[in-house]
Scaffold this motif. Structure first.
Motif, PDB file in Angstrom:
ATOM      1  N   TRP A   1       1.011  -1.330   0.040  1.00 34.09           N
ATOM      2  CA  TRP A   1       0.289  -0.244   0.070  1.00 34.09           C
ATOM      3  C   TRP A   1       0.687   1.333  -0.133  1.00 34.09           C
ATOM      4  CZ3 TRP A   1      -5.201   0.309  -0.404  1.00 34.09           C
ATOM      5  CH2 TRP A   1      -5.695  -0.893  -0.298  1.00 34.09           C
ATOM      6  N   ILE A   2       0.209   2.425  -0.754  1.00 31.32           N
ATOM      7  CA  ILE A   2       0.876   3.728  -0.568  1.00 31.32           C
ATOM      8  C   ILE A   2      -0.228   4.515  -0.294  1.00 31.32           C
ATOM      9  CG2 ILE A   2       2.059   5.431  -2.090  1.00 31.32           C
ATOM     10  CD1 ILE A   2       2.933   3.327  -4.080  1.00 31.32           C
ATOM     11  N   LEU A   3      -0.064   5.182   1.196  1.00 32.66           N
ATOM     12  CA  LEU A   3      -1.303   5.846   1.563  1.00 32.66           C
ATOM     13  C   LEU A   3      -1.036   7.185   2.188  1.00 32.66           C
ATOM     14  CD1 LEU A   3      -2.454   2.891   3.987  1.00 32.66           C
ATOM     15  CD2 LEU A   3      -3.560   3.751   1.832  1.00 32.66           C
ATOM     16  N   ARG A   4      -1.755   8.010   2.641  1.00 33.53           N
ATOM     17  CA  ARG A   4      -1.592   9.431   3.077  1.00 33.53           C
ATOM     18  C   ARG A   4      -0.993   8.962   4.560  1.00 33.53           C
ATOM     19  NH1 ARG A   4      -4.310  13.803   2.072  1.00 33.53           N
ATOM     20  NH2 ARG A   4      -2.887  14.830   3.779  1.00 33.53           N
ATOM     21  N   GLU A   5      -0.603  10.294   5.145  1.00 37.74           N
ATOM     22  CA  GLU A   5       0.072   9.890   6.367  1.00 37.74           C
ATOM     23  C   GLU A   5      -1.052  10.136   7.388  1.00 37.74           C
ATOM     24  OE1 GLU A   5      -0.760  14.442   6.149  1.00 37.74           O
ATOM     25  OE2 GLU A   5      -0.333  12.840   4.724  1.00 37.74           O
TER      26      GLU A   5
ATOM     27  N   ARG B   1      -6.347   9.153   5.557  1.00 32.88           N
ATOM     28  CA  ARG B   1      -6.031   8.128   6.474  1.00 32.88           C
ATOM     29  C   ARG B   1      -6.876   7.618   7.414  1.00 32.88           C
ATOM     30  NH1 ARG B   1      -0.678   5.903   6.673  1.00 32.88           N
ATOM     31  NH2 ARG B   1      -1.059   4.232   8.306  1.00 32.88           N
ATOM     32  N   GLN B   2      -7.550   8.867   7.875  1.00 37.81           N
ATOM     33  CA  GLN B   2      -8.582   8.427   8.948  1.00 37.81           C
ATOM     34  C   GLN B   2      -9.624   7.523   8.585  1.00 37.81           C
ATOM     35  OE1 GLN B   2     -11.320  11.438  10.878  1.00 37.81           O
ATOM     36  NE2 GLN B   2      -9.787  11.381  12.293  1.00 37.81           N
ATOM     37  N   ALA B   3     -10.003   7.983   7.359  1.00 42.58           N
ATOM     38  CA  ALA B   3     -11.190   7.140   6.730  1.00 42.58           C
ATOM     39  C   ALA B   3     -10.838   5.785   6.273  1.00 42.58           C
ATOM     40  CB  ALA B   3     -11.678   8.123   5.604  1.00 42.58           C
ATOM     41  N   PHE B   4      -9.429   5.547   5.699  1.00 46.66           N
ATOM     42  CA  PHE B   4      -8.955   4.584   5.179  1.00 46.66           C
ATOM     43  C   PHE B   4      -8.743   3.274   6.416  1.00 46.66           C
ATOM     44  CE2 PHE B   4      -5.410   1.483   4.542  1.00 46.66           C
ATOM     45  CZ  PHE B   4      -5.705   1.001   3.480  1.00 46.66           C
ATOM     46  N   ASP B   5      -8.070   4.015   7.444  1.00 48.14           N
ATOM     47  CA  ASP B   5      -8.014   2.982   8.686  1.00 48.14           C
ATOM     48  C   ASP B   5      -9.356   2.672   9.343  1.00 48.14           C
ATOM     49  OD1 ASP B   5      -5.408   3.520   8.283  1.00 48.14           O
ATOM     50  OD2 ASP B   5      -5.057   4.753  10.076  1.00 48.14           O
ATOM     51  N   ARG B   6     -10.435   3.503   9.297  1.00 50.20           N
ATOM     52  CA  ARG B   6     -11.550   3.115   9.735  1.00 50.20           C
ATOM     53  C   ARG B   6     -12.471   1.906   8.775  1.00 50.20           C
ATOM     54  NH1 ARG B   6     -13.872   7.646   9.918  1.00 50.20           N
ATOM     55  NH2 ARG B   6     -14.835   7.606   8.003  1.00 50.20           N
ATOM     56  N   ALA B   7     -12.180   2.043   7.617  1.00 52.94           N
ATOM     57  CA  ALA B   7     -12.635   1.136   6.667  1.00 52.94           C
ATOM     58  C   ALA B   7     -12.116  -0.336   6.757  1.00 52.94           C
ATOM     59  CB  ALA B   7     -12.595   1.496   5.264  1.00 52.94           C
ATOM     60  N   MET B   8     -10.951  -0.284   7.030  1.00 53.81           N
ATOM     61  CA  MET B   8     -10.067  -1.422   6.977  1.00 53.81           C
ATOM     62  C   MET B   8      -9.358  -2.074   8.521  1.00 53.81           C
ATOM     63  SD  MET B   8      -9.566  -1.846   3.620  1.00 53.81           S
ATOM     64  CE  MET B   8      -9.529  -1.080   2.185  1.00 53.81           C
TER      65      MET B   8
ATOM     66  N   ASP C   1     -10.296  -4.139  10.629  1.00 55.54           N
ATOM     67  CA  ASP C   1      -9.893  -5.309  11.095  1.00 55.54           C
ATOM     68  C   ASP C   1      -8.884  -6.040  10.598  1.00 55.54           C
ATOM     69  OD1 ASP C   1     -11.664  -5.078   9.120  1.00 55.54           O
ATOM     70  OD2 ASP C   1     -12.532  -7.119   9.133  1.00 55.54           O
ATOM     71  N   LEU C   2      -8.307  -5.264   9.243  1.00 55.28           N
ATOM     72  CA  LEU C   2      -7.305  -5.828   8.353  1.00 55.28           C
ATOM     73  C   LEU C   2      -6.002  -5.228   8.802  1.00 55.28           C
ATOM     74  CD1 LEU C   2      -9.066  -5.937   4.922  1.00 55.28           C
ATOM     75  CD2 LEU C   2      -9.113  -7.749   6.637  1.00 55.28           C
ATOM     76  N   LEU C   3      -6.095  -4.200   9.247  1.00 61.58           N
ATOM     77  CA  LEU C   3      -4.817  -3.249   9.510  1.00 61.58           C
ATOM     78  C   LEU C   3      -3.694  -4.089  10.146  1.00 61.58           C
ATOM     79  CD1 LEU C   3      -6.033   0.415  10.704  1.00 61.58           C
ATOM     80  CD2 LEU C   3      -4.883  -0.312   8.249  1.00 61.58           C
ATOM     81  N   PRO C   4      -3.666  -4.775  11.048  1.00 62.86           N
ATOM     82  CA  PRO C   4      -2.666  -5.430  11.652  1.00 62.86           C
ATOM     83  C   PRO C   4      -1.853  -6.377  10.724  1.00 62.86           C
ATOM     84  CG  PRO C   4      -4.339  -5.652  13.180  1.00 62.86           C
ATOM     85  CD  PRO C   4      -4.918  -5.222  11.733  1.00 62.86           C
ATOM     86  N   ASN C   5      -2.431  -6.787   9.537  1.00 58.03           N
ATOM     87  CA  ASN C   5      -1.877  -7.780   8.688  1.00 58.03           C
ATOM     88  C   ASN C   5      -1.444  -6.950   7.333  1.00 58.03           C
ATOM     89  OD1 ASN C   5      -2.218 -10.052  10.368  1.00 58.03           O
ATOM     90  ND2 ASN C   5      -4.266  -9.968  10.033  1.00 58.03           N
TER      91      ASN C   5
ATOM     92  N   ARG D   1     -15.723  -3.451   1.830  1.00 57.11           N
ATOM     93  CA  ARG D   1     -15.239  -2.264   2.641  1.00 57.11           C
ATOM     94  C   ARG D   1     -16.180  -1.116   2.344  1.00 57.11           C
ATOM     95  NH1 ARG D   1     -12.656  -4.313   6.600  1.00 57.11           N
ATOM     96  NH2 ARG D   1     -12.775  -6.400   6.021  1.00 57.11           N
ATOM     97  N   ASP D   2     -16.582  -0.371   3.461  1.00 61.37           N
ATOM     98  CA  ASP D   2     -17.340   0.800   3.193  1.00 61.37           C
ATOM     99  C   ASP D   2     -16.369   2.154   3.184  1.00 61.37           C
ATOM    100  OD1 ASP D   2     -19.102   2.894   3.419  1.00 61.37           O
ATOM    101  OD2 ASP D   2     -20.122   2.531   5.363  1.00 61.37           O
ATOM    102  N   LEU D   3     -16.271   2.749   2.052  1.00 58.64           N
ATOM    103  CA  LEU D   3     -15.174   3.816   1.960  1.00 58.64           C
ATOM    104  C   LEU D   3     -15.876   5.086   2.032  1.00 58.64           C
ATOM    105  CD1 LEU D   3     -12.800   2.112  -0.350  1.00 58.64           C
ATOM    106  CD2 LEU D   3     -12.321   2.408   1.990  1.00 58.64           C
ATOM    107  N   ARG D   4     -17.085   5.132   2.407  1.00 57.51           N
ATOM    108  CA  ARG D   4     -17.765   6.390   2.220  1.00 57.51           C
ATOM    109  C   ARG D   4     -17.301   7.446   3.540  1.00 57.51           C
ATOM    110  NH1 ARG D   4     -23.887   4.248   2.263  1.00 57.51           N
ATOM    111  NH2 ARG D   4     -22.620   2.791   4.038  1.00 57.51           N
ATOM    112  N   ARG D   5     -17.449   8.492   3.361  1.00 58.15           N
ATOM    113  CA  ARG D   5     -16.957   9.564   4.391  1.00 58.15           C
ATOM    114  C   ARG D   5     -17.781  11.060   4.338  1.00 58.15           C
ATOM    115  NH1 ARG D   5     -10.972  11.852   3.491  1.00 58.15           N
ATOM    116  NH2 ARG D   5     -11.108  12.383   1.121  1.00 58.15           N
TER     117      ARG D   5
END
Length: 292
Positions: free
Chosen positions: A191-195, A201-208, A210-214, A262-266
């Motif tokens: 992945w290449i993400l915002r900081e 990044r806040q919205a991405f982390d919320r949507a993902m 349960d997957l983030l640790p992996n 994944r729900d990526l709405r914000r």
């Protein structure tokens, strides 16, 4: 009245700069005049607004409590001065916007605002959600347009418009041919993400969450265009606002990857300090944003 607007200006400039010399320079005063104005204000009411640490002025609890009222009073005085001088209630407004909003929405809004109000002056400051929130809190910005959630008891946070993030990759990426991505695809991807601190990044982390640790985050970049270029060059897959990706998707430079699991709405939000005086300029800017 036992204080002057000039004394309040010195108080606020000192709170901002944490140094009486820089405060004096900001107000085009001599250092001695600024120092006397601040001392007279404190002496008049037998109070202390700052802790003195060497040459540094550190605003104390009382100073922080009085600062919003002083800011509001000066804002109203400046608005009245503009009305007297220009016969126009719209003067200068300072707007903060997060990167997606600032780069893809706010400039068009600003252009229309100036076209409608030729005497107005608009300053646009672009940074991430955390930075914009802090600057609105410190009265360095009149209001903010943010794409993340920033909660503080001194802020009014109002939903503005809906948005949605989009996962994307290079046309040559192995995932480009998939009709949709599974959770396993998301975990295995680079992945290449915002900081951290950005609304995206806040919205991405919320949507993902349960997957983030992996998940494997290869790069964290502060600019959307840098992320798009990195993805186009095959360094990984990204996730940004659809608003920022439309032209690149239409041109075929990147491929949109559906993620049905994944729900990526914000939402995008307006933020204003509760003690901030709602000048004519702020009111008209809000109306234009809401109707855009």
């Amino acid at each position: 009245m036992h204080y002057t607007l000039r004394q309040l200006e010195v108080f606020l400039a000192a709170a901002h700069t944490e140094n009486i010399t820089r405060a004096a320079q900001q107000l085009s005063m001599s250092q001695s005049a600024a120092s006397s104005a601040l001392k007279d204000l404190e002496k008049q009411f037998s109070i202390q607004l700052f802790d003195r640490v060497g040459k540094r002025l550190q605003i104390n609890e009382l100073g922080r409590a009085l600062r919003p009222q002083a800011e509001s009073l000066l804002d109203q005085a400046q608005a009245l001065e503009h009305a007297f001088k220009q016969h126009d209630c719209i003067g200068e407004i300072k707007i903060g916007a997060t990167l997606t909003i600032g780069n893809y929405l706010a400039v068009d809004i600003m252009a229309e605002f100036i076209q409608r109000h030729p005497s107005a002056s608009v300053q646009l400051h672009v940074a991430n959600t955390e930075a914009i929130g802090q600057q609105v809190l410190s009265f360095n910005l009149d209001m903010g347009l943010i794409e993340g959630e920033f909660q503080h008891p001194d802020l009014e946070v109002t939903p503005w418009r809906e948005d949605e993030l989009q996962v994307f990759c290079s046309p040559l990426h192995p995932l480009a041919k998939k009709s949709s991505l599974t959770d396993d695809d998301l975990i295995k991807a680079q992945w290449i993400l915002r900081e951290p601190g950005s609304g995206t990044r806040q919205a991405f982390d919320r949507a993902m969450h349960d997957l983030l640790p992996n998940m494997t985050i290869g790069l964290e970049l502060q600019h959307t265009e840098a992320i798009k270029r990195a993805v186009e060059n095959g360094l990984g897959i990204g996730c940004l606002s659809r608003v920022s990706l439309e032209a690149a998707i239409d041109s075929g430079r990147i491929i949109a990857l559906p993620t049905p699991s994944r729900d990526l709405r914000r939402n995008f939000y307006f933020i204003l300090h509760r003690q901030k005086y709602r000048s004519e300029g702020i009111i008209r800017w809000l109306e234009l944003c809401q109707n855009s």
